[in-house]
Design a protein around this motif. Structure first.
Motif, PDB file in Angstrom:
ATOM      1  N   VAL A   1      -0.631 -56.750  51.708  1.00  0.00           N
ATOM      2  CA  VAL A   1      -0.393 -55.679  52.675  1.00  0.00           C
ATOM      3  C   VAL A   1      -0.297 -54.357  51.915  1.00  0.00           C
ATOM      4  O   VAL A   1       0.723 -54.063  51.276  1.00  0.00           O
ATOM      5  N   MET A   2      -1.356 -53.578  51.967  1.00  0.00           N
ATOM      6  CA  MET A   2      -1.371 -52.257  51.342  1.00  0.00           C
ATOM      7  C   MET A   2      -2.587 -51.489  51.871  1.00  0.00           C
ATOM      8  O   MET A   2      -3.499 -52.081  52.449  1.00  0.00           O
ATOM      9  N   THR A   3      -2.552 -50.180  51.697  1.00  0.00           N
ATOM     10  CA  THR A   3      -3.667 -49.364  52.168  1.00  0.00           C
ATOM     11  C   THR A   3      -4.850 -49.465  51.207  1.00  0.00           C
ATOM     12  O   THR A   3      -4.685 -49.739  50.023  1.00  0.00           O
ATOM     13  N   ARG A   4      -6.031 -49.205  51.765  1.00  0.00           N
ATOM     14  CA  ARG A   4      -7.248 -49.199  50.939  1.00  0.00           C
ATOM     15  C   ARG A   4      -7.311 -47.954  50.062  1.00  0.00           C
ATOM     16  O   ARG A   4      -6.722 -46.914  50.384  1.00  0.00           O
ATOM     17  N   ASP A   5      -8.026 -48.083  48.970  1.00  0.00           N
ATOM     18  CA  ASP A   5      -8.343 -46.935  48.121  1.00  0.00           C
ATOM     19  C   ASP A   5      -9.859 -46.923  47.919  1.00  0.00           C
ATOM     20  O   ASP A   5     -10.469 -47.970  47.704  1.00  0.00           O
ATOM     21  N   LYS A   6     -10.449 -45.717  47.987  1.00  0.00           N
ATOM     22  CA  LYS A   6     -11.916 -45.627  47.876  1.00  0.00           C
ATOM     23  C   LYS A   6     -12.438 -46.174  46.542  1.00  0.00           C
ATOM     24  O   LYS A   6     -13.601 -46.554  46.430  1.00  0.00           O
ATOM     25  N   ASP A   7     -11.546 -46.221  45.545  1.00  0.00           N
ATOM     26  CA  ASP A   7     -11.967 -46.717  44.236  1.00  0.00           C
ATOM     27  C   ASP A   7     -11.700 -48.214  44.048  1.00  0.00           C
ATOM     28  O   ASP A   7     -11.954 -48.758  42.968  1.00  0.00           O
ATOM     29  N   ASP A   8     -11.175 -48.868  45.089  1.00  0.00           N
ATOM     30  CA  ASP A   8     -10.911 -50.306  44.989  1.00  0.00           C
ATOM     31  C   ASP A   8     -12.210 -51.078  44.790  1.00  0.00           C
ATOM     32  O   ASP A   8     -13.262 -50.712  45.347  1.00  0.00           O
ATOM     33  N   GLU A   9     -12.149 -52.128  43.998  1.00  0.00           N
ATOM     34  CA  GLU A   9     -13.311 -52.996  43.875  1.00  0.00           C
ATOM     35  C   GLU A   9     -13.618 -53.615  45.238  1.00  0.00           C
ATOM     36  O   GLU A   9     -12.748 -53.719  46.110  1.00  0.00           O
ATOM     37  N   LYS A  10     -14.842 -54.051  45.434  1.00  0.00           N
ATOM     38  CA  LYS A  10     -15.325 -54.468  46.751  1.00  0.00           C
ATOM     39  C   LYS A  10     -14.475 -55.582  47.363  1.00  0.00           C
ATOM     40  O   LYS A  10     -14.116 -55.525  48.553  1.00  0.00           O
ATOM     41  N   GLU A  11     -14.144 -56.606  46.574  1.00  0.00           N
ATOM     42  CA  GLU A  11     -13.377 -57.724  47.119  1.00  0.00           C
ATOM     43  C   GLU A  11     -12.012 -57.263  47.624  1.00  0.00           C
ATOM     44  O   GLU A  11     -11.580 -57.660  48.710  1.00  0.00           O
ATOM     45  N   LEU A  12     -11.334 -56.410  46.848  1.00  0.00           N
ATOM     46  CA  LEU A  12     -10.025 -55.911  47.264  1.00  0.00           C
ATOM     47  C   LEU A  12     -10.155 -55.009  48.478  1.00  0.00           C
ATOM     48  O   LEU A  12      -9.362 -55.100  49.425  1.00  0.00           O
ATOM     49  N   TYR A  13     -11.163 -54.151  48.481  1.00  0.00           N
ATOM     50  CA  TYR A  13     -11.392 -53.227  49.599  1.00  0.00           C
ATOM     51  C   TYR A  13     -11.576 -53.997  50.910  1.00  0.00           C
ATOM     52  O   TYR A  13     -10.972 -53.681  51.937  1.00  0.00           O
ATOM     53  N   ASN A  14     -12.391 -55.031  50.880  1.00  0.00           N
ATOM     54  CA  ASN A  14     -12.637 -55.835  52.084  1.00  0.00           C
ATOM     55  C   ASN A  14     -11.400 -56.637  52.496  1.00  0.00           C
ATOM     56  O   ASN A  14     -11.148 -56.852  53.682  1.00  0.00           O
ATOM     57  N   LEU A  15     -10.649 -57.067  51.501  1.00  0.00           N
ATOM     58  CA  LEU A  15      -9.458 -57.872  51.769  1.00  0.00           C
ATOM     59  C   LEU A  15      -8.384 -57.069  52.496  1.00  0.00           C
ATOM     60  O   LEU A  15      -7.725 -57.585  53.409  1.00  0.00           O
ATOM     61  N   LEU A  16      -8.216 -55.795  52.122  1.00  0.00           N
ATOM     62  CA  LEU A  16      -7.118 -54.995  52.666  1.00  0.00           C
ATOM     63  C   LEU A  16      -7.368 -54.551  54.104  1.00  0.00           C
ATOM     64  O   LEU A  16      -6.423 -54.394  54.875  1.00  0.00           O
TER      65      LEU A  16
END
Length: 603
Positions: free
Chosen positions: A146-161
């Motif tokens: 449970v956390m907000t997305r960051d534009k620099d997140d890797e793809k897997e983390l970005y999609n997960l959040l």
């Protein structure tokens, strides 16, 4: 905080330090504590900040070390299982991490170690859900980040959040007691101002101090059901800061003495339970034969039920046993996660808790809220499937309880008190099912069941021998077995009568539903002593059923006063036109209307 506890608004917070368990060596643990001391003061000087930045560089290396994270992940999984294994009370958990990268790595390591927790389901075990529950629940993983997305997140983390709407969904699911979402992994979100009463464990891997620390640990002190306390399981060494903060805000950190007191309570309850069940031979439970272990639990339950005679002014044997186990369970839930119990103490505790859960499963009037101790359940899982007793008790399996094969299966159960309890549950289940269609007749059968149970509870004072052989039932006097088996026969007779009554509609030439109205008409007729032939009751029952089907066509008519009033007027007119009863009686109308509502409610 202290006043809040005293007033019963919140529960105490217990502290469990795990630093030494998961870090690679003493030097690393000391570095973490040094860093914490350095960064604790929020009013740091520039020099302090410079030192803090330098310390943080090495801190991230230590906390984010792959081996350390694996130790933390493994410990969290094992600790959560230990704390939840002995109770069915809902216990959700939150894991707080130092930063996003560490949180995601911990998530992936836990997913590798416990993959079933990360599959999207309605429940870890969907077999226990009813069809209605399955329709209402969402598919969601047991563990979620449970956390907000960051534009620099890797793809897997970005999609997960996910997006904002997804986070709202997670918020709702974590607060829902029915949801499969039980463990959240967080960094900054939800650690303040987020109330979930069933949240019991906070696994902390994040530096905290002062009011932020108080806000964070207060997530677990909300009252819920039988929750006695909240737990802070600490992997980073916040004890000193907790002591300072709790002192400032008027609370206490559970001292080491709590463990010692709980351990003493556990040892005392084990001794009392061993004395109370001294007539049993426990060797088979502690052996390696799973089937023998299950049979012992069954026989121990039989022993307790056989000795459970209710007498005025006395606490029953069963109630005393349950009270001792309840205290044992509370002490076990404190001691076992802390790792202070010996293997022998753990085994004996599981034995008594397993027996108690099995007894509860048999004696609970409704679907029981307790299941067998998970350790015991795991050991005997295969054996349970082969047990006729367990199979006929299992309400999740559709069983034709009116069949000859079922009667034979019950007859093969040699333990009279166990047989009686099983039959009580099954008869009650059959009556509840019948009541959905035929309220009046179900009430008659319910009265028969209650009379039989009363006869069981008020049976004569019985004497049992203390020496137990392989089968506990051999210790029960022949005359006692005869009496209890006689009551079991009465329960079987109730089942037979219920079956005959449920099939009587075929003889009358009406439908199953029409018979329910026929039974209402006949009962009211016989109670008030007026003449109205069975043939006329049959005809009127058919007309009532037709009237209901034609009028109450709306799904929400039970909650619509206008529709109900319209139906009531039409029903009144129909009864009056059919000259039932010859002299109007409001009770007659109410009885028929009750059956109408019951029929539509369960249609």
């Amino acid at each position: 905080m202290k006043e809040s506890e005293d007033d019963g608004i919140t529960v105490p917070i217990k502290y469990d330090p795990r630093l030494a368990r998961v870090f690679l060596n003493k030097e690393q643990a000391e570095k973490v504590e040094e860093y914490y001391c350095l960064c604790a003061d929020e009013g740091a000087t520039p020099e302090d900040i410079a030192k803090s930045k330098a310390a943080m560089s090495s801190m991230e290396v230590i906390i984010g070390d792959e081996d350390v994270l694996r130790h933390v992940a493994k410990d969290i999984i094992e600790d959560y299982k230990r704390r939840t294994e002995t109770t069915d009370r809902l216990q959700k958990a939150m894991i707080t991490c130092a930063d996003r990268k560490i949180a995601f790595r911990l998530y992936k390591i836990m997913r590798e170690m416990q993959p079933e927790w990360f599959e999207k389901k309605k429940a870890l075990n969907e077999l226990v859900l009813t069809a209605d529950e399955k329709n209402k629940l969402n598919d969601i993983a047991f563990v979620n980040m449970v956390m907000t997305r960051d534009k620099d997140d890797e793809k897997e983390l970005y999609n997960l959040l996910g997006d904002k709407e997804y986070r709202k969904f997670l918020d709702s699911e974590f607060k829902s007691e029915k949801s499969n979402f039980h463990i959240s992994i967080n960094v900054d979100m939800w650690i303040t101002g987020f109330d979930v009463p069933c949240l019991t464990m906070l696994y902390n891997d994040k530096p905290l101090s002062k009011h932020t620390l108080i806000q964070t640990i207060s997530r677990v002190n909300r009252k819920f059901d039988t929750k006695e306390c909240g737990f802070i399981i600490d992997y980073i060494g916040i004890r000193e800061e907790m002591k300072k903060a709790m002192k400032k805000y008027g609370g206490e950190v559970g001292p080491q003495e709590d463990l010692e007191v709980a351990h003493e309570v556990l040892r005392n309850e084990l001794q009392l339970l061993q004395e109370r069940l001294s007539g049993l031979v426990f060797d088979r439970f502690f052996g390696n034969n799973d089937l023998a272990r299950l049979q012992f639990i069954q026989e121990a339950a039989e022993y307790i039920l056989a000795n459970n005679v209710e007498r005025k002014g006395e606490v029953s044997f069963l109630k005393l046993f349950k009270e001792h186990v309840k205290r044992l369970r509370s002490a076990y839930n404190i001691c076992n996660p802390a790792g202070i119990l010996t293997e022998k103490e753990v085994a004996w505790s599981q034995c008594f808790m397993g027996i108690c859960s099995y007894v509860n499963k048999m004696t609970a009037a409704e679907h029981d809220t307790e299941s067998m101790n998970r350790h015991v359940e795991q050991m005997v899982q295969e054996a349970i499937l082969a047990s006729g007793v367990e199979r006929v008790m299992n309400e999740g399996v559709e069983e034709n309880i009116f069949s000859d094969s079922f009667a034979k299966e019950v007859e093969d159960i040699k333990m009279p008190f166990t047989k009686f309890q099983i039959l009580c549950k099954l008869v009650a289940k059959a009556i509840r099912a019948y009541s959905r269609t035929n309220k009046i007749q179900a009430e008659h059968f319910q009265k028969m069941l209650e009379d039989t149970i009363d006869a069981y509870n008020t049976r004569d004072k019985l004497t049992f021998t203390n020496e137990v052989t392989q089968n506990v039932v051999n210790d029960v006097c022949d005359i006692v077995s005869y009496k209890i088996n006689g009551l079991s026969d009465k329960l079987m007779d109730i089942l037979k009568e219920l079956k005959a009554d449920s099939e009587k509609f075929k003889v009358l030439g009406i439908t199953f539903e029409e018979k329910a109205f026929f039974d209402v008409l006949v009962e009211v007729r016989d109670k008030h002593g007026f003449e109205y032939a069975d043939e006329r009751c049959i005809g009127l029952a058919k007309k009532i059923k037709t009237l209901i089907d034609d009028t109450a066509v709306y799904a929400d008519w039970l909650n619509n006063d206008n529709l109900k009033s319209k139906l009531a007027n039409q029903l009144t007119y129909l009864l009056y036109k059919e000259d039932y009863p010859p002299q109007w009686d409001e009770e007659v109308f109410q009885k028929v209307l009750e059956q109408v509502e019951n029929y539509k409610k369960h249609e």
